[in-house]
Design a protein around this motif. Structure first.
Motif, mmCIF file in Angstrom:
data_model
loop_
_atom_site.group_PDB
_atom_site.id
_atom_site.type_symbol
_atom_site.label_atom_id
_atom_site.label_comp_id
_atom_site.label_asym_id
_atom_site.label_seq_id
_atom_site.Cartn_x
_atom_site.Cartn_y
_atom_site.Cartn_z
ATOM 1 N N MET A 85 -102.250 35.217 -36.507
ATOM 2 C CA MET A 85 -102.233 34.701 -37.758
ATOM 3 C C MET A 85 -103.140 35.342 -38.783
ATOM 4 S SD MET A 85 -101.190 30.523 -37.308
ATOM 5 C CE MET A 85 -101.941 30.079 -38.672
ATOM 6 N N HIS A 86 -104.183 35.479 -38.399
ATOM 7 C CA HIS A 86 -105.609 35.988 -39.014
ATOM 8 C C HIS A 86 -105.249 37.552 -39.212
ATOM 9 C CE1 HIS A 86 -109.524 36.790 -40.447
ATOM 10 N NE2 HIS A 86 -109.871 37.587 -39.539
ATOM 11 N N ALA A 87 -104.676 38.106 -38.419
ATOM 12 C CA ALA A 87 -104.231 39.672 -38.489
ATOM 13 C C ALA A 87 -103.331 39.775 -39.775
ATOM 14 C CB ALA A 87 -103.885 40.374 -37.283
ATOM 15 N N THR A 88 -102.115 38.994 -39.471
ATOM 16 C CA THR A 88 -100.998 38.677 -40.615
ATOM 17 C C THR A 88 -101.595 38.485 -41.838
ATOM 18 O OG1 THR A 88 -99.687 38.080 -38.960
ATOM 19 C CG2 THR A 88 -98.920 37.767 -41.159
ATOM 20 N N ILE A 89 -102.693 37.436 -41.966
ATOM 21 C CA ILE A 89 -103.166 37.259 -43.579
ATOM 22 C C ILE A 89 -103.973 38.409 -43.988
ATOM 23 C CG2 ILE A 89 -105.098 35.785 -44.234
ATOM 24 C CD1 ILE A 89 -104.028 33.576 -42.624
ATOM 25 N N VAL A 90 -104.800 38.948 -42.996
ATOM 26 C CA VAL A 90 -105.532 40.330 -43.471
ATOM 27 C C VAL A 90 -104.631 41.366 -43.936
ATOM 28 C CG1 VAL A 90 -106.925 42.244 -42.649
ATOM 29 C CG2 VAL A 90 -107.450 39.715 -42.060
ATOM 30 N N ASP A 93 -103.059 40.323 -47.364
ATOM 31 C CA ASP A 93 -103.883 40.400 -48.321
ATOM 32 C C ASP A 93 -104.234 42.121 -48.676
ATOM 33 O OD1 ASP A 93 -104.231 38.094 -48.501
ATOM 34 O OD2 ASP A 93 -106.340 38.099 -47.453
ATOM 35 N N GLU A 94 -104.050 42.882 -47.817
ATOM 36 C CA GLU A 94 -104.242 44.449 -48.224
ATOM 37 C C GLU A 94 -103.011 44.960 -48.921
ATOM 38 O OE1 GLU A 94 -105.033 46.532 -44.693
ATOM 39 O OE2 GLU A 94 -106.962 45.425 -44.254
ATOM 40 N N LEU A 95 -101.700 44.404 -48.445
ATOM 41 C CA LEU A 95 -100.446 44.686 -49.106
ATOM 42 C C LEU A 95 -100.522 44.041 -50.675
ATOM 43 C CD1 LEU A 95 -97.946 44.125 -46.637
ATOM 44 C CD2 LEU A 95 -98.490 46.432 -47.654
ATOM 45 N N ARG A 96 -101.005 42.783 -50.727
ATOM 46 C CA ARG A 96 -101.111 42.511 -52.079
ATOM 47 C C ARG A 96 -102.189 43.251 -52.935
ATOM 48 N NH1 ARG A 96 -101.693 37.574 -49.696
ATOM 49 N NH2 ARG A 96 -99.947 36.331 -49.508
ATOM 50 N N ARG A 97 -103.166 43.725 -52.619
ATOM 51 C CA ARG A 97 -104.223 44.593 -53.304
ATOM 52 C C ARG A 97 -103.329 45.938 -53.475
ATOM 53 N NH1 ARG A 97 -107.892 42.219 -49.943
ATOM 54 N NH2 ARG A 97 -107.788 43.857 -48.392
ATOM 55 N N ASP A 98 -102.956 46.427 -52.410
ATOM 56 C CA ASP A 98 -102.177 47.673 -52.882
ATOM 57 C C ASP A 98 -101.028 47.656 -53.798
ATOM 58 O OD1 ASP A 98 -103.707 49.078 -50.920
ATOM 59 O OD2 ASP A 98 -101.957 48.922 -49.250
#
Length: 142
Positions: A85-90, A93-98
């Motif tokens: 879950m933590h890896a998926t959240i990270v 978040d990276e996809l949202r920033r991109d």
């Protein structure tokens, strides 16, 4: 009760209750031992599968090891799921920033640009004057 006393309905003398309780406990222990033996013989069967068949107030001494093992296995699974879950959240978040960075990018192409890659037309990012401009700066026209 004693002589001349009337016992209330459903009354059972305490010596009978004690005997029944001892017999019940002995029978429960035998059932627990049978369950443990069954667990050891059948690798597909888990302690969780058998718990509903035990009495609510059964002694668990004979199955304690299996219960602890099951709880440890669930704890490991929960830890692994939390990590995923933590890896998926990270990653999200990276996809949202991109995506937000892509929204803020500006592209330009000369008006006389020719179609660079017709196969990109359906997937290009921006629509401009009837043509499509991809983030890689390929220009496509339908």
């Amino acid at each position: 009760g004693g002589p001349g006393k009337v016992s209330p309905p459903g009354y059972v003398p305490s010596d009978v209750v004690a005997t029944d309780s001892a017999q019940d406990r002995a029978q429960q222990r035998a059932s627990m031992r049978s369950a443990v033996q069954l667990l050891e013989e059948c690798s597909l069967l888990r302690i969780e599968d058998l718990l509903p068949y035990f009495p609510d107030f059964a002694l668990i001494d004979d199955i304690k090891e299996h219960i602890v093992s099951a709880v440890d296995a669930y704890a490991s699974q929960i830890k692994a799921l939390r990590h995923k879950m933590h890896a998926t959240i990270v990653a999200s978040d990276e996809l949202r920033r991109d995506i937000n960075r892509m929204r803020e990018r500006e592209f330009s192409a000369p008006c006389a640009a020719h179609c660079d890659c017709p196969q990109l037309a359906p997937t290009a990012a921006a629509i401009c004057a009837g043509g499509l401009l991809a983030p890689c700066r390929h220009v496509a026209f339908p």
